[in-house]
Design a protein around this motif. Structure first.
Motif, PDB file in Angstrom:
ATOM      1  N   UNK A   1     -27.128 -27.541 -31.172  1.00 39.44           N
ATOM      2  CA  UNK A   1     -28.351 -28.128 -31.732  1.00 39.44           C
ATOM      3  C   UNK A   1     -28.542 -29.552 -31.214  1.00 39.44           C
ATOM      4  N   UNK A   2     -27.444 -30.308 -31.133  1.00 44.48           N
ATOM      5  CA  UNK A   2     -27.528 -31.673 -30.627  1.00 44.48           C
ATOM      6  C   UNK A   2     -27.971 -31.670 -29.165  1.00 44.48           C
ATOM      7  N   UNK A   3     -27.369 -30.809 -28.357  1.00 45.58           N
ATOM      8  CA  UNK A   3     -27.738 -30.737 -26.939  1.00 45.58           C
ATOM      9  C   UNK A   3     -29.203 -30.348 -26.775  1.00 45.58           C
ATOM     10  N   UNK A   4     -29.652 -29.352 -27.531  1.00 42.24           N
ATOM     11  CA  UNK A   4     -31.053 -28.934 -27.463  1.00 42.24           C
ATOM     12  C   UNK A   4     -31.973 -30.081 -27.869  1.00 42.24           C
ATOM     13  N   UNK A   5     -31.588 -30.795 -28.909  1.00 37.34           N
ATOM     14  CA  UNK A   5     -32.405 -31.910 -29.374  1.00 37.34           C
ATOM     15  C   UNK A   5     -32.539 -33.001 -28.332  1.00 37.34           C
TER      16      UNK A   5
ATOM     17  N   UNK B   1     -32.082 -32.696 -25.025  1.00 35.90           N
ATOM     18  CA  UNK B   1     -32.761 -32.191 -23.834  1.00 35.90           C
ATOM     19  C   UNK B   1     -34.266 -32.069 -24.020  1.00 35.90           C
ATOM     20  N   UNK B   2     -34.703 -31.810 -25.237  1.00 35.23           N
ATOM     21  CA  UNK B   2     -36.142 -31.663 -25.476  1.00 35.23           C
ATOM     22  C   UNK B   2     -36.799 -32.958 -25.946  1.00 35.23           C
ATOM     23  N   UNK B   3     -36.010 -34.028 -26.083  1.00 39.10           N
ATOM     24  CA  UNK B   3     -36.548 -35.290 -26.591  1.00 39.10           C
ATOM     25  C   UNK B   3     -36.745 -36.352 -25.519  1.00 39.10           C
ATOM     26  N   UNK B   4     -35.908 -36.321 -24.475  1.00 39.65           N
ATOM     27  CA  UNK B   4     -35.861 -37.440 -23.541  1.00 39.65           C
ATOM     28  C   UNK B   4     -36.014 -36.984 -22.092  1.00 39.65           C
ATOM     29  N   UNK B   5     -36.519 -37.869 -21.225  1.00 39.41           N
ATOM     30  CA  UNK B   5     -36.625 -37.541 -19.798  1.00 39.41           C
ATOM     31  C   UNK B   5     -35.249 -37.350 -19.175  1.00 39.41           C
ATOM     32  N   UNK B   6     -35.166 -36.442 -18.227  1.00 42.21           N
ATOM     33  CA  UNK B   6     -33.895 -36.197 -17.542  1.00 42.21           C
ATOM     34  C   UNK B   6     -33.376 -37.454 -16.867  1.00 42.21           C
ATOM     35  N   UNK B   7     -34.276 -38.315 -16.405  1.00 37.88           N
ATOM     36  CA  UNK B   7     -33.866 -39.535 -15.714  1.00 37.88           C
ATOM     37  C   UNK B   7     -33.077 -40.474 -16.620  1.00 37.88           C
ATOM     38  N   UNK B   8     -33.287 -40.384 -17.930  1.00 33.23           N
ATOM     39  CA  UNK B   8     -32.583 -41.253 -18.873  1.00 33.23           C
ATOM     40  C   UNK B   8     -31.333 -40.594 -19.447  1.00 33.23           C
ATOM     41  N   UNK B   9     -31.284 -39.279 -19.442  1.00 32.07           N
ATOM     42  CA  UNK B   9     -30.139 -38.585 -20.031  1.00 32.07           C
ATOM     43  C   UNK B   9     -28.863 -38.763 -19.221  1.00 32.07           C
ATOM     44  N   UNK B  10     -28.976 -39.227 -17.985  1.00 29.90           N
ATOM     45  CA  UNK B  10     -27.788 -39.504 -17.188  1.00 29.90           C
ATOM     46  C   UNK B  10     -27.197 -40.873 -17.441  1.00 29.90           C
ATOM     47  N   UNK B  11     -27.862 -41.667 -18.270  1.00 24.33           N
ATOM     48  CA  UNK B  11     -27.405 -43.023 -18.567  1.00 24.33           C
ATOM     49  C   UNK B  11     -26.625 -43.045 -19.875  1.00 24.33           C
ATOM     50  N   UNK B  12     -25.335 -43.389 -19.805  1.00 25.56           N
ATOM     51  CA  UNK B  12     -24.505 -43.436 -21.013  1.00 25.56           C
ATOM     52  C   UNK B  12     -25.031 -44.463 -22.008  1.00 25.56           C
ATOM     53  N   UNK B  13     -25.498 -45.602 -21.509  1.00 19.87           N
ATOM     54  CA  UNK B  13     -25.973 -46.650 -22.411  1.00 19.87           C
ATOM     55  C   UNK B  13     -27.212 -46.217 -23.174  1.00 19.87           C
ATOM     56  N   UNK B  14     -28.012 -45.344 -22.557  1.00 21.43           N
ATOM     57  CA  UNK B  14     -29.193 -44.827 -23.252  1.00 21.43           C
ATOM     58  C   UNK B  14     -28.817 -43.722 -24.225  1.00 21.43           C
ATOM     59  N   UNK B  15     -27.970 -42.794 -23.782  1.00 17.47           N
ATOM     60  CA  UNK B  15     -27.684 -41.605 -24.574  1.00 17.47           C
ATOM     61  C   UNK B  15     -26.813 -41.902 -25.785  1.00 17.47           C
TER      62      UNK B  15
ATOM     63  N   UNK C   1     -29.098 -38.507 -33.469  1.00 22.06           N
ATOM     64  CA  UNK C   1     -29.531 -37.115 -33.496  1.00 22.06           C
ATOM     65  C   UNK C   1     -28.440 -36.156 -33.948  1.00 22.06           C
ATOM     66  N   UNK C   2     -27.197 -36.626 -33.976  1.00 18.72           N
ATOM     67  CA  UNK C   2     -26.111 -35.776 -34.476  1.00 18.72           C
ATOM     68  C   UNK C   2     -26.319 -35.457 -35.952  1.00 18.72           C
ATOM     69  N   UNK C   3     -26.793 -36.430 -36.716  1.00 14.21           N
ATOM     70  CA  UNK C   3     -27.054 -36.191 -38.146  1.00 14.21           C
ATOM     71  C   UNK C   3     -28.183 -35.181 -38.314  1.00 14.21           C
ATOM     72  N   UNK C   4     -29.225 -35.326 -37.487  1.00 15.62           N
ATOM     73  CA  UNK C   4     -30.340 -34.378 -37.540  1.00 15.62           C
ATOM     74  C   UNK C   4     -29.881 -32.970 -37.165  1.00 15.62           C
ATOM     75  N   UNK C   5     -28.945 -32.884 -36.217  1.00 17.02           N
ATOM     76  CA  UNK C   5     -28.505 -31.588 -35.718  1.00 17.02           C
ATOM     77  C   UNK C   5     -27.510 -30.893 -36.633  1.00 17.02           C
ATOM     78  N   UNK C   6     -26.971 -31.626 -37.604  1.00 14.19           N
ATOM     79  CA  UNK C   6     -25.959 -31.041 -38.475  1.00 14.19           C
ATOM     80  C   UNK C   6     -26.555 -29.949 -39.343  1.00 14.19           C
ATOM     81  N   UNK C   7     -25.729 -29.028 -39.745  1.00 21.04           N
ATOM     82  CA  UNK C   7     -26.176 -27.886 -40.552  1.00 21.04           C
ATOM     83  C   UNK C   7     -26.300 -28.318 -42.010  1.00 21.04           C
TER      84      UNK C   7
END
Length: 221
Positions: free
Chosen positions: A99-103, A105-119, A126-132
């Protein structure tokens, strides 16, 4: 928006029914309850779909509407995503990482997801949002019920009389730029702004930049 002189009122629709007609009726009830002569509607994602339907069904009090990352139909990729989210919504806590990965991937541009400081900060958020949890399950039920009833609306949007601003994001992998463009093309005389490098969560992470397009439109109408 408050700094621009507006009173901003947000709300969460909590049922008991979540199909489009019920949600639109409840928003109109809220407008009536507030006793205001006119309102300007601003919606993002599913909220934008709701806003355009309120403006379509009850145009009298609506001076203008801002539709951010909106859509007027369910395309094939969205159906794939909805099936995935439906499956994840009934899965256990062991699927929280998915759920976290899906969240992300569907929230941010791919160009930013490679940046540790951004992610890194968004992983925490988003981990709290993704929790069951019960809150996330209930929110998913609300969203799914609306989506299942909101299919082919582009033809209906051609009868819109309220001035609308449509905002699309070029790297949106949740609602997708093509669908925002479809809505802008369907609504007569609509204004359209596109952010080519932005993802679905742009109104959250760069709210000021999005508002630079929104506020002048609201002031114009």
């Amino acid at each position: 928006m408050v700094e621009a002189g507006y009173e901003a009122i947000s709300f969460v629709h909590t049922g008991p029914h979540y199909e489009p007609r019920a949600v639109v009726t409840d928003v109109k009830h809220l407008i009536d309850h507030l006793g205001v002569v006119e309102v300007r509607l601003l919606g993002w994602s599913q909220g934008a779909a709701i806003a355009q339907e309120v403006a379509l069904a009850h145009p009298s009090p609506v001076r203008s509407a801002v539709l951010i990352a909106t859509y007027g139909r369910q395309n094939q990729m969205d159906k794939v995503l909805q099936e995935a989210w439906d499956s994840l919504s009934v899965a256990g806590a062991d699927m929280d990482p998915v759920r976290l990965a899906m969240g992300l991937l569907t929230s941010h541009p791919a160009s930013l997801l490679g940046s540790d400081s951004f992610v890194e900060p968004f992983v925490q958020i988003q981990a709290e949002w993704a929790s069951k949890g019960s809150a996330s399950v209930e929110a998913r039920k609300r969203s799914a019920a609306f989506i299942s009833g909101y299919q082919e609306r582009l033809e209906s949007l051609t009868t819109m009389t309220v001035p609308c601003l449509v905002v699309g994001f070029g790297q949106d992998t949740d609602t997708y730029l093509a669908r925002a463009r479809e809505v802008a093309a369907a609504i007569p005389g609509s204004s359209y702004v596109e952010y080519p490098d932005a993802g679905h969560l742009e109104p959250v992470i760069h709210a000021g930049e999005v508002m630079e397009s929104v506020i002048p439109f609201l002031l114009q109408h």
